[in-house]
Design an enzyme around this catalytic site. Structure first.
Site, PDB file in Angstrom:
ATOM      1  CB  CYS A 101      -0.907   0.073   1.216  1.00 33.35           C
ATOM      2  SG  CYS A 101      -2.000  -1.303   1.380  1.00 33.35           S
ATOM      3  CG  ASP A 157       0.699   4.496   3.786  1.00 29.56           C
ATOM      4  OD1 ASP A 157       1.404   5.494   3.616  1.00 29.56           O
ATOM      5  OD2 ASP A 157      -0.489   4.402   3.450  1.00 29.56           O
ATOM      6  CB  CYS A 168       1.386   9.635   1.106  1.00 27.02           C
ATOM      7  SG  CYS A 168       0.181   9.152   2.331  1.00 27.02           S
ATOM      8  CB  CYS A 228      -2.300   8.103   7.299  1.00 25.03           C
ATOM      9  SG  CYS A 228      -1.968   7.979   5.549  1.00 25.03           S
TER      10      CYS A 228
END
Lengths: 308, 404
Positions: A35, A37, A62, A106
């Site tokens: 993904c 992350d 990100c 996140c």
């Protein structure tokens, strides 16, 4: 580009506590490289007081992943680990003045890294119970895995069922095709067939008991009672998300409500209100506007307002 | 320094000369081209001229082979749906794994309706295997749809050769050429390409205008039926101003073809060579020997694309990324996955795409900031050792977060 808050940008452009803490005694590594992350959280916990004295992060991810990591390290510094464990992903998002629905994961990653680090400190093994699917409903940030699980668990059959149980599809309705596809897939796995024409009434109603729609004109008292009835039927869903709703006043065709608990200040409150309005209109068969009670004074002079 | 636009494969600035020729069709010649009065008498003529300008750019034999549509996606959908409707007995489609969503999502949907979709894989450089392709061609295939050039890497596919092969097998051939038209020379009349999609906004015309090239004699079924516009092949009142603008843009693309392939290419080459030389652990993706002159796609290992874009944006530089986060999906770009680029690099890919409006001094500007941006983010990365300023030894094993 995403509509990031100034707070997110601030933490991204000048991250706090970047890098690994030297001599850390609590390390949490979570994320998913597919993904894009992944986060390593390193903490220095005072063994006497159990206070987090230092915290640092290393993040592959990100802008909002880096901002979430940064803000998390700020939040937990100085807390005891028991206090830190109470930090939710919503706390992280709130501290950032909100995150776009696609980016809420996140903040979840931040909370999980924290749990993993504390488990590591205590010598326990941390197990992640969280599986993430493709984001289906952008209004309420509901992913495919969640919808699939709810279909399995609650024997859902229609898009409306899915909306009632998960809120997915209750906003702009653009994801209804995707929800149908998931229904089709899961029902096929269960050896059933998805039928778009089947009525929702066939499902065991747990959370939203059917309330008969009314046709004849109502007295004001009947009308308010009916509105209360609808709100009561929607309450379990709101409470499942840690929120609640309370009827404050009805003036003309405007229904004033108080959103409390987690609904209060939640980015989704406006969508939830839209959902309540939709349900009220369906049952009462008339146009109604649902407005937060905080707007009441701005809009009408209650003393002087008669019923339309 | 004013902001630097290096995202021309996403869309381009409308050329001021294009805007100029469009304006009279909003304010004066706004009549319906089908009408018989003086508000419309110049319109039909202008449409004919524009058709000729598009014809010239792609080397079509007849101007009636040009059908104006609303966008590249409409052209793609029209081509594929026409082919399957005109040949109801053929239930297979051949395409590639790296097509644009306009093709891939349509094919995925047709798959649900019972069509068999063959998706040609690519190698690590993004190249197709033509032997494998040849074996797939049969009288069951309704259409082959292969992009002329890839939007992310700029890799050019051998569509002229592939169209020959399809033609020999009696199969229709469509190419999504939205990235290629105007950037590389083409002469469709010398090929066996049956249908080709163009998007105006990729070559300095406005958004909302596209073209489907349809070779004369190709069996065809319209997507939109209605009026007689476009000879009944695409009903709906013509987007006159945009058609005129697209015509002008095609004329200008023709004039700048050499510039695009010499000067623009030189800027691209300087940028990518400069980055590779100054940023360690970065590499160019795609087929370096067969690429559009304006495109470079560079993978920055151990850092994530959206974060890079945000820092570039802060420095006044616009580019795009193949990372999952930029699109809000769970996987990095399907093009990067198809080329088997590792996740630690695929998420950090940045595409810089030039146009004739860019300059060498802009390239220097990007080269000035790029090493710092990469270094800044690597300092935060769990895959990077900030003491040695190198990736941690055996990065994939050194950092293995829970739940993969």
């Amino acid at each position: 580009m995403w509509d990031y808050s100034d707070k997110v940008k601030e933490h991204f452009f000048t991250p706090k506590n970047a890098g690994a803490v030297v001599g850390a005694n609590a390390i949490g590594e979570v994320g998913s490289i597919s993904c894009g992350d992944a986060l390593r959280l390193t903490l220095k916990v005072n063994p006497e007081t159990e206070i987090i004295e230092e915290s640092g992060f290393q993040t592959f991810g990100c802008g909002s992943a880096i901002a979430s990591s940064s803000v998390l390290t700020e939040i937990i510094k100085g807390m005891t680990i028991d206090e830190a464990l109470k930090v939710t992903n919503q706390d992280i998002a709130n501290e950032l003045d909100g995150l776009p629905p696609e980016k809420m994961h996140c903040s979840v990653m931040g909370r999980e890294a924290l749990q993993a680090a504390v488990a590591n400190y205590r010598g326990e093994e941390w197990k992640d119970d969280h599986e993430e699917g493709a984001l289906i409903c952008k209004c309420f940030a509901i992913d495919a895995v969640m919808i699939e699980e709810m279909i399995w668990a609650n024997k859902l059959r229609t898009v409306e069922d899915v909306t009632n149980f998960t809120k997915a599809g209750g906003g702009c309705a653009a994801c209804h095709e995707d929800i149908e596809a998931i229904l089709e897939k899961v029902l096929a796995e269960k050896g059933e067939k998805f039928d778009a024409t089947v009525s929702t009434a066939a499902v065991e109603k747990v959370e939203t008991p059917a309330i008969a729609a009314v046709k004849t004109p109502l007295t004001n008292v009947q009308r308010i009672k009916k509105i209360e009835e609808v709100l009561t039927s929607l309450r379990p869903q709101l409470m499942a998300d840690g929120g609640d709703v309370e009827l404050v006043e009805v003036v003309g065709n405007t229904v004033y409500v108080n959103m409390t608990g987690a609904c209060n200040g939640c980015q989704m409150a406006a969508m939830t209100i839209a959902g309540i309005q939709q349900r009220l209109m369906e049952v009462l068969g008339e146009f109604l506007r649902v407005v937060p009670a905080s707007e009441m004074k701005k809009l009408v002079n209650i003393e002087g307002a008669g019923h339309a | 320094m004013p902001d630097i636009y290096l995202d021309n494969n996403a869309t381009t600035k409308v050329d001021p000369a294009v805007v100029d020729v469009m304006i009279p069709f909003f304010l004066e010649q706004y009549g319906n081209p089908s009408s018989i009065h003086k508000f419309a008498d110049g319109v039909a003529k202008a449409l004919k001229k524009a058709r000729g300008q598009v014809q010239e750019l792609i080397g079509a034999e007849h101007d009636s082979e040009i059908i104006f549509t609303s966008c590249g996606t409409e052209s793609d959908s029209t081509a594929i749906l026409s082919a399957i409707k005109a040949q109801p007995n053929r239930k297979e489609i051949i395409t590639t794994t790296v097509e644009h969503a306009a093709i891939l999502n349509l094919c995925e949907n047709l798959e649900k309706e019972g069509y068999t979709i063959h998706r040609l894989p690519v190698d690590k450089c993004g190249r197709l295997n033509l032997d494998a392709y040849k074996k797939m061609l049969s009288d069951q295939v309704a259409i082959v749809s292969v992009m002329w050039a890839n939007n992310e890497t700029g890799t050019i596919f051998p569509v002229v050769e592939m169209a020959e092969m399809a033609n020999s097998a009696g199969v229709m051939f469509h190419t999504d050429a939205v990235q290629a038209v105007g950037k590389i020379p083409m002469m469709l009349q010398d090929t066996k390409i049956d249908m080709l999609s163009i998007s105006g906004h990729k070559l300095h015309a406005p958004k909302g205008i596209g073209v489907l090239y349809l070779r004369r004699g190709t069996r065809y079924r319209p997507l939109l039926r209605g009026g007689h516009q476009e000879r009944g092949r695409r009903a709906g009142t013509e987007n006159t101003a945009s058609i005129v603008g697209l015509g002008k843009a095609c004329e200008m693309a023709m004039e700048h073809m050499e510039y695009e392939n010499v000067q623009v290419k030189a800027m691209r080459d300087k940028l990518e060579q400069g980055i590779i030389a100054t940023v360690p652990h970065s590499f160019i993706t795609g087929d370096l020997n067969n690429r559009l002159p304006n495109t470079t796609d560079i993978a920055f290992e151990y850092i994530e694309g959206e974060a890079i874009l945000m820092l570039l944006n802060k420095a006044g530089i616009a580019a795009s990324s193949g990372s999952a986060c930029t699109s809000g999906s769970l996987e990095p770009s399907h093009v990067m996955r198809a080329m088997d680029i590792p996740y630690t690099a695929a998420h950090g890919t940045i595409r810089f795409s030039f146009s004739r409006y860019n300059t060498m001094s802009e390239v220097d500007e990007v080269l000035k900031v790029m090493p710092t941006i990469a270094a800044t983010l690597r300092k935060l990365s769990p895959y990077w050792d900030s003491v040695t300023n190198e990736p941690v030894a055996n990065p994939e094993a050194a950092f293995t977060p829970t739940f993969k």
